[in-house]
Design an enzyme around this catalytic site. Sequence first.
Site, short mmCIF file in Angstrom:
data_model
loop_
_atom_site.label_atom_id
_atom_site.label_comp_id
_atom_site.label_asym_id
_atom_site.label_seq_id
_atom_site.Cartn_x
_atom_site.Cartn_y
_atom_site.Cartn_z
N ILE A 91 0.84 -1.20 0.00
CA ILE A 91 0.00 0.00 0.00
C ILE A 91 0.88 1.24 0.00
O ILE A 91 1.79 1.37 0.82
CB ILE A 91 -0.93 0.03 1.22
CG1 ILE A 91 -1.83 -1.21 1.23
CG2 ILE A 91 -1.77 1.31 1.21
CD1 ILE A 91 -2.73 -1.31 2.45
N GLU A 94 3.77 7.56 2.31
CA GLU A 94 4.12 8.97 2.05
C GLU A 94 5.27 9.09 1.05
O GLU A 94 5.46 10.12 0.41
CB GLU A 94 4.51 9.67 3.35
CG GLU A 94 3.35 9.83 4.33
CD GLU A 94 3.84 10.47 5.62
OE1 GLU A 94 2.98 10.85 6.44
OE2 GLU A 94 5.09 10.60 5.79
N THR A 95 6.09 8.04 0.96
CA THR A 95 7.29 8.12 0.11
C THR A 95 7.15 7.18 -1.09
O THR A 95 6.12 6.55 -1.27
CB THR A 95 8.53 7.71 0.93
OG1 THR A 95 8.47 6.29 1.15
CG2 THR A 95 8.59 8.45 2.26
N HIS A 97 8.74 4.47 -1.44
CA HIS A 97 9.21 3.13 -1.06
C HIS A 97 8.42 2.03 -1.76
O HIS A 97 8.97 1.02 -2.20
CB HIS A 97 9.09 2.98 0.46
CG HIS A 97 9.78 1.79 0.99
ND1 HIS A 97 9.23 0.98 1.95
CD2 HIS A 97 10.99 1.24 0.69
CE1 HIS A 97 10.06 -0.01 2.22
NE2 HIS A 97 11.15 0.13 1.47
#
Length: 172
Positions: A91, A94-95, A97
């Site tokens: 999911i 914020e980044t 990743h």
Amino acid sequence: MASALKNLSTYDEAQLPSAEEFAFGIVVADWNPEITHALYEGCYDTLIKHGAKEANIHTAQVPGSFELPAGAKMMIDKHKLDAVICLGCVIKGETSHNEYINQAVASGLTNLSMVYGKPFIFGVLTPNTEEQARDRAGGKHGNKGVEAAVTAIRMAALKDSLKAGQSRIGFS
Ligand SMILES: Nc1c(NC[C@H](O)[C@H](O)[C@H](O)CO)[nH]c(=O)[nH]c1=O
Ligand SMILES: CC(=O)[C@@H](O)COP(=O)(O)O
């Protein structure tokens, strides 16, 4: 085609070969367990529904989706398998990743498929929100685990048919 236009659990059951003679590995990521366990249930139940024997379905859990390719390789090096199904849910946070994980898993499973000449199925959800994940793990868009199991059966049957010398496969 977006999942909104093609339900992940919809397939022509009559056209699906029997899974009776095949052995499967299922590797499941622990992250987002409510989602990944729903994917696993859909996947396992579909394999059994189409004739797979319980003794021929080998399951392993890994910490996260990034570990799916490594877990899949450990699995196929241990058991004689016709297909390995990898289930996860990444999911977006914020980044970026999630992008690195998704790309690594997709590339890793593709590489394994090429090296082993066997199907390593990408049953990984890559949603932006938890709602999108739930919608694809038994919700309104079906269950990605069902789709992954159907794909595994079809690819195992394809390899079997080619080995038998069939030249026209899958055309009804
Ligand atoms: N954020 C999610 C992860 N992150 C963990 C990675 O998959 C990996 O285990 C870690 O980077 C160590 O190598 N994994 C998921 O499956 N889903 C996520 O949403
Ligand atoms: C996809 C993930 O690893 C995710 O949990 C990371 O979240 P963030 O990008 O907010 O650090």
